[in-house]
Design an enzyme around this catalytic site. Structure first.
Site, mmCIF file in Angstrom:
data_model
loop_
_atom_site.group_PDB
_atom_site.id
_atom_site.type_symbol
_atom_site.label_atom_id
_atom_site.label_comp_id
_atom_site.label_asym_id
_atom_site.label_seq_id
_atom_site.Cartn_x
_atom_site.Cartn_y
_atom_site.Cartn_z
ATOM 1 N N VAL A 178 0.832 -1.202 0.000
ATOM 2 C CA VAL A 178 0.000 0.000 0.000
ATOM 3 C C VAL A 178 0.868 1.255 0.000
ATOM 4 O O VAL A 178 0.565 2.251 -0.641
ATOM 5 C CB VAL A 178 -0.936 -0.007 1.226
ATOM 6 C CG1 VAL A 178 -1.723 1.281 1.307
ATOM 7 C CG2 VAL A 178 -1.888 -1.180 1.141
ATOM 8 N N ALA A 179 1.995 1.175 0.714
ATOM 9 C CA ALA A 179 2.853 2.345 0.847
ATOM 10 C C ALA A 179 3.511 2.727 -0.472
ATOM 11 O O ALA A 179 3.737 3.907 -0.751
ATOM 12 C CB ALA A 179 3.920 2.090 1.905
ATOM 13 N N ILE A 213 2.379 2.506 -3.473
ATOM 14 C CA ILE A 213 1.513 3.005 -4.547
ATOM 15 C C ILE A 213 0.817 4.315 -4.189
ATOM 16 O O ILE A 213 0.151 4.404 -3.162
ATOM 17 C CB ILE A 213 0.468 1.923 -4.891
ATOM 18 C CG1 ILE A 213 1.214 0.722 -5.470
ATOM 19 C CG2 ILE A 213 -0.551 2.445 -5.875
ATOM 20 C CD1 ILE A 213 0.390 -0.504 -5.568
ATOM 21 N N ASN A 256 5.307 8.591 -0.430
ATOM 22 C CA ASN A 256 5.459 7.143 -0.567
ATOM 23 C C ASN A 256 6.846 6.683 -0.144
ATOM 24 O O ASN A 256 6.992 5.670 0.540
ATOM 25 C CB ASN A 256 5.205 6.708 -2.017
ATOM 26 C CG ASN A 256 3.750 6.849 -2.377
ATOM 27 O OD1 ASN A 256 3.321 7.908 -2.815
ATOM 28 N ND2 ASN A 256 3.002 5.803 -2.162
ATOM 29 N N GLU A 273 -2.035 6.026 -4.406
ATOM 30 C CA GLU A 273 -3.392 5.716 -4.855
ATOM 31 C C GLU A 273 -4.149 6.925 -5.398
ATOM 32 O O GLU A 273 -4.996 6.819 -6.267
ATOM 33 C CB GLU A 273 -4.195 5.094 -3.706
ATOM 34 C CG GLU A 273 -3.821 3.669 -3.377
ATOM 35 C CD GLU A 273 -2.593 3.587 -2.487
ATOM 36 O OE1 GLU A 273 -2.088 4.643 -2.075
ATOM 37 O OE2 GLU A 273 -2.133 2.457 -2.214
ATOM 38 N N GLU A 291 7.010 6.621 3.538
ATOM 39 C CA GLU A 291 6.270 5.489 4.109
ATOM 40 C C GLU A 291 7.065 4.185 3.994
ATOM 41 O O GLU A 291 7.152 3.398 4.948
ATOM 42 C CB GLU A 291 4.922 5.328 3.396
ATOM 43 C CG GLU A 291 3.940 6.445 3.724
ATOM 44 C CD GLU A 291 2.855 6.612 2.662
ATOM 45 O OE1 GLU A 291 2.748 5.755 1.760
ATOM 46 O OE2 GLU A 291 2.128 7.628 2.728
ATOM 47 N N ASP A 335 -2.913 13.567 1.981
ATOM 48 C CA ASP A 335 -2.070 14.026 0.884
ATOM 49 C C ASP A 335 -2.890 14.517 -0.298
ATOM 50 O O ASP A 335 -2.457 15.361 -1.063
ATOM 51 C CB ASP A 335 -1.163 12.896 0.381
ATOM 52 C CG ASP A 335 0.138 12.823 1.171
ATOM 53 O OD1 ASP A 335 0.311 13.658 2.075
ATOM 54 O OD2 ASP A 335 0.955 11.941 0.876
ATOM 55 N N ASP A 373 0.150 31.931 -39.702
ATOM 56 C CA ASP A 373 -0.306 32.676 -40.867
ATOM 57 C C ASP A 373 -0.139 34.146 -40.567
ATOM 58 O O ASP A 373 -0.280 34.569 -39.424
ATOM 59 C CB ASP A 373 -1.801 32.437 -41.096
ATOM 60 C CG ASP A 373 -2.077 31.077 -41.667
ATOM 61 O OD1 ASP A 373 -1.188 30.539 -42.337
ATOM 62 O OD2 ASP A 373 -3.187 30.561 -41.440
ATOM 63 N N ASP A 420 -5.263 23.423 -45.758
ATOM 64 C CA ASP A 420 -4.346 23.461 -44.620
ATOM 65 C C ASP A 420 -4.416 22.192 -43.782
ATOM 66 O O ASP A 420 -3.538 21.940 -42.960
ATOM 67 C CB ASP A 420 -4.663 24.666 -43.713
ATOM 68 C CG ASP A 420 -4.272 25.977 -44.352
ATOM 69 O OD1 ASP A 420 -3.319 25.972 -45.159
ATOM 70 O OD2 ASP A 420 -4.912 27.004 -44.064
#
Ligand code: ADP
Ligand code: MG
Length: 880
Positions: A279-280, A282, A693, A284, A696, A725, A326, A631
């Site tokens: 979990v740490a 990623i 992350n 999320e 963690e 976060d 142009d 064009d």
């Protein structure tokens, strides 16, 4: 109904419409109500539940769910339920954010939607194409998408490309004549035009016979599949990052779990550690925040009058290193005004400016006076402009060049009605490849072709000249004199147009090539088209931002040079490359030449494509503007195709990534700035989230290696990643632009997310955040007296607080004091809210049970704040 077998009159009668006045507004409104909007119902949009479940499909979420199952299997039911709830809430948030983003993109699509020119109550109106009803009289011109199925009423060399329906890519010439035949193929119904086919040249009028799903395309609408949602390069990079992180998380987890079990640690403990680590690793909350920030950026661009058609353009814009623009209408105002006339060997001044009145130099020569009148009159006839009634006032509308000429004619108070003897027979409309147009008329008993266009091109086709009312041979000396005149006018930045006639012996020669050769030169119009005032500033800004501005125009080299010099696009001694020079060059030569070239003149749209390709071969990221049918290839090939919201054709808009609502060069530059701004903000919150992350992971690895219990639990980590976060990260995404944004060179398109020291920043900050959290944990744990819950609470809150302080450093990639640290209101609110959320988590019994926290004392908080400010104090002052 076989419309093609009916005459125009029969068709109109059947549809209850009139050629001259069209429908009445009342009838049109009634029909719209009764038969519905002129729209194709699209294939099922991937909205609703599908989008919701897509969140679940997200690989990161899958990992979490697996973690949940393991937790549940291990008997950590509360943990499992909490994880599910947090993931579920996150999915709902992600879903609602994506849904909002999709909806705002759909709205964008609508804003860029085509319009139709219809005749109602006798007046031409511009209405959204979805409001067109059966019986409406619709005008078609080159570059239009046909808005409904039409029976053609008039055709002036109208050609339509119907490959979408018939597969035939060659344009088909359209007529208004009746066609007989049983069961004709669509391709053979040459007096019909079908919805969503493309007008490639000429113009015409038609009456609507079917709208919406009743049209031919409507009937094959199953074929229209919803375009798949595109992933932008950044999203792809993030997806890749996600994969890497998942790999890291699996590796770390198996390593830790494997090593732990091998050392004889309890299996349950090890699985808990494994889940925590997974979990740490990623972040999320990241994907949802990216989506929101991109879509907010798109909204900001609309406020600056730029509509993004493809989300990927937002990122590419920030990398733009060359803008090819142009000249006419984008760098200049497109408010052309005739200021000089050259006729009968003499220069006439035209006064009064952009108005219908003004003085033209007088002449006492009878023949000359007559020539002047005819020159202005023929000039007006040979053009795509007309007088219209606008709020009770008479104004001229149409192609700006032709408007200017008609305006000059008005200054001579020429009544076009005086000359009912003049009958227009046919017309070959202007296009920027031929750089001329012509009409065939019958004036009294004589047939003429009137040819109007770029003077250098017409002069090559002229062999006679009119002098004092007589047609004589155009000798070398006179030719020189005219060329000198053209160059003089051009050097004053005037746009020049020549007018020639061709008395026709055989009026039924109706091919453009035939009537546009062997011309009699009559005279020149010189018109000003002032540069847009804001363009010069924008070009200067581009220079500072390391972006090169290139002017590309079909106009005369001298005019292009004069305007480019005034706008400071062209450096001193810089050269102008013309279309014919370009033709002589090989692709390789062009690739070498293009680096030193700032102005291309007298080019055709085809040349634009070569220029884009040459620039791209040199590694440039090219933005290219364009408005015409021709064009489209250049717009598609360029990295950012830019089309004109006001004057652009449907085709150009469809081929583009960005539409300028105000046709203004300066708007491209502010879009580039916004593109850079958005990208920098994304970098900011990625840095912020990933540092968390790293912190963690480290706090847990330290504990594992040194043999301490886990400092953080999976729910706590999830809470940090998604909630405490998340809010500040979102606020970073909405951070204001740094003022040196446009003082740096463009970001290389291949640059990775972690370039320019971002990777180091993430690791170093994350490292210290991990350390202080671990120290906080240790201090609390060593204290001995209290429980592991207490130590965890301290570690948990230290990490959160360290991040909430660190976030202010993330606003800036130099030192924290380079910018007012509290300059972002959203950020302050977000930080305060996140912090406030920690109070119930630590003090309310229910949450204490879920997050396994305990109440803290004031002393604890002081220690936490002291420790958690260390990373930002240490790193806040360095640029690394
Ligand atoms: P640009 O839009 O870059 O100015 P164009 O292709 O529209 O270039 O025009 C090229 C040249 O064709 C102009 O310099 C002018 O001499 C001529 N031209 C432009 N518009 C018209 C028109 N409506 N009728 C006749 N000639 C035109
Ligand atoms: Mg033009």
């Amino acid at each position: 109904m076989k419309w093609y077998e009916m005459t125009v009159d029969e068709t109109l009668a059947k549809l209850g419409s009139q050629a001259e006045s069209g429908l009445s507004t009342l009838t049109a409104t009634k029909r719209l109500k009764k038969f519905g909007k002129n729209q194709l119902t699209e294939g099922k949009a991937p909205l609703g539940l599908a989008l919701f479940f897509k969140q679940f499909k997200d690989f990161m979420v899958i990992v979490l769910l697996i973690a949940t199952f393991i937790a549940a299997y291990l008997g950590e039911v509360v943990d499992a339920i909490v994880i599910v709830i947090i993931v579920f809430i996150n999915s709902i948030l992600g879903y609602s954010q994506e849904h909002r983003a999709e909806k705002s993109l759909a709205k964008l699509k609508q804003m860029a939607n085509p319009v139709a020119h219809v005749r109602r109550d006798g007046a031409w109106l511009t209405i959204p194409s979805s409001d067109v009803v059966v019986g409406d009289i619709v005008r078609l011109k080159s570059g239009d998408r046909v808005v409904a199925d039409l029976r053609i009423m008039t055709s002036t060399h109208l050609s339509i490309e119907e490959s979408a329906m018939t597969g035939e890519t060659l344009p088909i010439a359209k007529t208004s004549q009746v066609i007989h035949g049983e069961q004709l193929n669509l391709g053979d119904q040459t007096n019909m035009a079908f919805m969503s086919s493309l007008v490639t040249s000429g113009h015409g009028i038609g009456v609507v016979v079917a709208t919406g799903m009743e049209t031919m395309v409507g009937q094959i609408a199953d074929l229209i599949v919803q375009a798949p949602k595109q992933t932008t390069p950044l999203e792809k990079r993030l997806q890749n990052l996600g994969k890497v992180l998942i790999f890291v998380s699996i590796m770390l987890t198996s390593l830790v779990v494997g090593a732990g079990i091998w050392q004889g640690q309890p299996v349950y403990q090890m699985f808990l550690s494994g889940i925590s680590l997974a979990v740490a690793v990623i972040p999320e909350g990241l994907p949802a925040i990216v989506t929101v920030v991109l879509s907010l950026g798109v909204q900001r661009m609309i406020k600056k009058k730029a509509i993004v058609r493809k989300l990927s353009a937002v990122e590419t814009l920030g990398s733009t290193s060359v803008i090819c623009s142009d000249k006419t209408g984008t760098l200049t105002e497109n408010r052309m005004t005739v200021v000089e006339l050259y006729l009968n060997g003499r220069l006439f001044n035209v006064g009064g400016g952009y108005r219908l009145t003004g003085d033209i130099t007088a002449t006492s020569n009878q023949a000359e006076e007559k020539m002047l009148a005819r020159f202005l009159q023929y000039g007006s006839i040979c053009g795509a402009a007309e007088f219209v009634n606008h709020n009770g006032e008479s104004v001229i509308q149409g192609d700006p060049t032709d408007v200017a000429i008609m305006m000059a004619a008005a200054k001579k108070s020429l009544q076009l009605t005086e000359n009912l003897q003049i009958k227009k027979i046919t017309e070959f409309p202007f296009d920027s490849t031929r750089k001329r147009m012509s009409v065939v008329i019958k004036d009294h008993q004589q047939h003429y072709a009137i040819v109007k266009g770029a003077p250098d091109i017409l002069l090559k086709r002229a062999d006679r000249i009119e002098e004092n009312g007589r047609i004589i041979r155009l000798d070398q000396q006179q030719r020189k004199k005219i060329e000198l005149m053209i160059n003089q006018m051009a050097s004053k930045a005037y746009r020049t147009i020549a007018l020639c006639i061709n008395p026709l012996q055989h009026p039924n020669r109706v091919k453009a090539e035939d009537v546009e050769t062997g011309l009699v030169f009559i005279g020149l119009f010189a018109m000003i088209d002032p540069p847009r005032p804001e363009a010069k500033q924008a070009i200067k800004q581009c220079k500072i931002a390391g972006i090169k501005t290139v002017m590309i125009t079909g106009d005369h080299a001298g005019t292009a040079r004069a305007i480019a010099t005034e706008l400071e696009i062209l450096p001193n001694q810089g050269q102008v490359i013309t279309g014919s020079q370009l033709e002589q060059m090989t692709d390789q030569q062009l690739i070498e030449q293009v680096e030193q070239t700032y102005v291309f003149a007298r080019v055709t749209p085809k040349d634009k494509l070569r220029i884009v390709q040459a620039l791209q071969a040199n590694g440039h990221v090219v933005a290219m503007t364009g408005d015409g049918v021709n064009d489209a290839p250049a717009l598609k090939t360029s990295d950012i195709g830019v089309s004109m919201g006001r004057t652009g054709t449907d085709v150009a808009k469809e081929a583009s990534d960005l539409i300028l609502l105000d046709d203004n060069f300066a708007t491209v530059v502010s879009a580039v700035e916004e593109g850079r701004h958005i990208y920098e903000n994304i970098r900011k919150f990625i840095r912020y989230l990933l540092a968390s992350n790293v912190g963690e992971i480290l706090v847990m690895l330290f504990a594992m290696v040194l043999g301490f219990p886990l400092p953080l639990l999976p729910v706590q980590i999830l809470w940090i990643n998604l909630v405490t976060d998340g809010l500040p990260a979102l606020a970073l995404g909405m951070d204001g632009a740094e003022n040196n944004l446009m003082e740096q060179p463009p970001r290389p398109i291949k640059e990775g997310i972690f370039a320019r020291g971002l990777g180091f920043k993430i690791i170093s900050r994350g490292f210290l955040i991990g350390i202080v959290s671990f120290i906080a944990f240790l201090l609390a744990y060593q204290n001995g007296a209290q429980s592991i819950q207490y130590a965890r609470t301290i570690a948990f809150i230290t990490l959160v607080t360290a991040q909430l302080i660190h976030v202010f450093d993330c606003r800036n990639e130099r030192s924290i004091f380079d910018r007012h640290p509290f300059g972002n209101r959203y950020l302050i609110v977000a930080v305060l809210s996140s912090f406030a959320l920690m109070i119930p988590v630590t003090y309310v019994a229910t949450f204490q049970a879920i997050f396994q926290t305990v109440a803290l004392s004031l002393r604890d908080w002081l220690t936490i704040i002291l420790l958690s400010s260390i990373p930002t104090i240490v790193f806040g002052f360095t640029k690394r």
